[in-house]
Design an enzyme around this catalytic site. Structure first.
Site, mmCIF file in Angstrom:
data_model
loop_
_atom_site.group_PDB
_atom_site.id
_atom_site.type_symbol
_atom_site.label_atom_id
_atom_site.label_comp_id
_atom_site.label_asym_id
_atom_site.label_seq_id
_atom_site.Cartn_x
_atom_site.Cartn_y
_atom_site.Cartn_z
ATOM 1 N N VAL A 1 10.981 -27.590 -8.580
ATOM 2 C CA VAL A 1 9.812 -27.544 -7.699
ATOM 3 C C VAL A 1 8.575 -27.275 -8.548
ATOM 4 C CG1 VAL A 1 8.729 -26.411 -5.720
ATOM 5 C CG2 VAL A 1 11.211 -26.709 -5.770
ATOM 6 N N GLY A 43 9.906 -23.466 -10.087
ATOM 7 C CA GLY A 43 11.282 -22.979 -10.030
ATOM 8 C C GLY A 43 12.274 -24.118 -10.123
ATOM 9 N N ASP A 89 23.098 -22.741 1.576
ATOM 10 C CA ASP A 89 22.883 -22.005 0.327
ATOM 11 C C ASP A 89 21.970 -20.797 0.568
ATOM 12 O OD1 ASP A 89 23.316 -21.500 -2.387
ATOM 13 O OD2 ASP A 89 21.611 -22.705 -3.027
#
Length: 332
Positions: free
Chosen positions: A65, A58, A183
């Site tokens: 990652v 991702g 976030d």
């Protein structure tokens, strides 16, 4: 950190409002204005002489990652030598303090020891490529945005309560140790095989006074948020606070309960202009006793958002009111 492989087509189809907006302010000092630094080489096949990169899992606002195999653990016979490796994106890594910010994510998350917060293993720098990276547990399961795509009408209370309690517990624990996430959104929460995990503290910060020597994300230079989950004060340039985390989490909980974003996928600034807060109604699958607290957490004005993640947790932990007393009264 999902085991689901993201290819170019799936990344291109991700709604823009789901992505972390990471803009470099016009006043940001770029490498050309600083002392020259060695140009980064391509991501090596093996990082740190130990972690063999297998595939991309991702991408986020700061980096990417990967699934990797820990060759040292494999050498000693570990039957499950796999980890996740997070590195900075090429564009972001060009900034002189980028590695420090990645270390900041490690220092913050490493303080947290909670069953519903992702576990970090280490921070390292691959010397030949000059790339800093984190190693962390490899998670397998659905993220909440994937779950919502399968459940467009939201979740029944029995499922919603279990997820909400785990997520609120993780956030209130983080806040109790002075760690702000920065976030919160469905794609940063995973229903892993052994329970929920909150992850990606890359835009997080410590509260004032905690870890004073730790590098911080300077929001005068870097503006970072995911528009539809960012509190109004963040959009107006205010510093990150626990109250901003509460707003983001409240949006996620509303979405889980109804299948819809509370403000029609608009940013808080747009939603305030449209007065969408006056149209908010309790999701049908959310118990009545939870609505006042969740409604307060969704307030645009930070001063009116007078509830903490710990207080929200206590509300969502409450069992449904029993119907027996009313039934007995009617039959008496």
């Amino acid at each position: 950190m999902s085991e689901r492989l993201l290819d170019e087509a799936s990344l291109a189809s991700t709604p823009a409002s789901d992505l972390t907006y990471f803009a470099l302010a016009a006043t940001a000092a770029k490498p050309a204005a600083q002392a020259p630094r060695e140009v980064l080489s391509e991501l090596p096949e093996v990082l740190g002489g130990r972690y063999k990169i297998e595939r991309l899992l991702g991408v986020g606002g700061m980096g990417a990652v990967y699934r990797a195999r820990d060759l040292l653990r494999e050498q000693f016979g570990d039957p499950d030598p796999y980890v996740a490796v997070k590195t900075l994106s090429d564009d972001f890594a060009e900034y002189p303090d980028a590695n420090s910010l990645l270390y900041s994510e490690f220092a913050l998350t490493a303080r947290l020891n909670h069953p519903h917060v992702v576990r970090l293993f280490g921070f390292e720098v691959d010397v030949p490529s000059q790339r800093a990276f984190l190693t962390l547990e490899l998670l397998k399961g659905l993220t909440l945005d994937q779950l919502l795509s399968e459940r467009p009408d939201g979740l029944p209370w029995s499922e919603l309560q279990e997820i909400a309690i785990a997520l609120l517990d993780a956030l209130s624990y983080s806040h109790s140790l002075g760690v702000l996430h920065g976030d919160l959104k469905p794609s940063n929460v995973m229903l892993a095989e052994d329970g929920l995990r909150l992850f990606d503290y890359g835009l997080g910060q410590p509260v004032e006074g905690l870890l004073p020597g730790l590098p911080r994300l300077c929001r005068n230079r870097f503006t970072a948020w995911t528009p539809r989950y960012a509190a109004l004060e963040l959009l107006d340039g205010a510093p990150l606070t626990a109250a901003a985390d509460v707003y983001a989490l409240a949006c996620v909980l509303y979405e889980l309960a109804s299948g819809r974003h509370p403000f029609r996928r608009q940013s808080a600034k747009q939603a305030k202009v449209m007065e969408l807060d006056k149209q908010l109604q309790r999701p049908e699958q959310l118990p009545a006793h939870c609505w006042p607290a969740l409604h307060t957490a969704l307030a645009f004005d930070e001063a009116q958002r007078s509830i903490t993640s710990a207080q929200l947790l206590e509300v969502f932990r409450q069992p449904l009111p029993s119907r027996w007393p009313r039934w007995l009264k009617r039959s008496g």
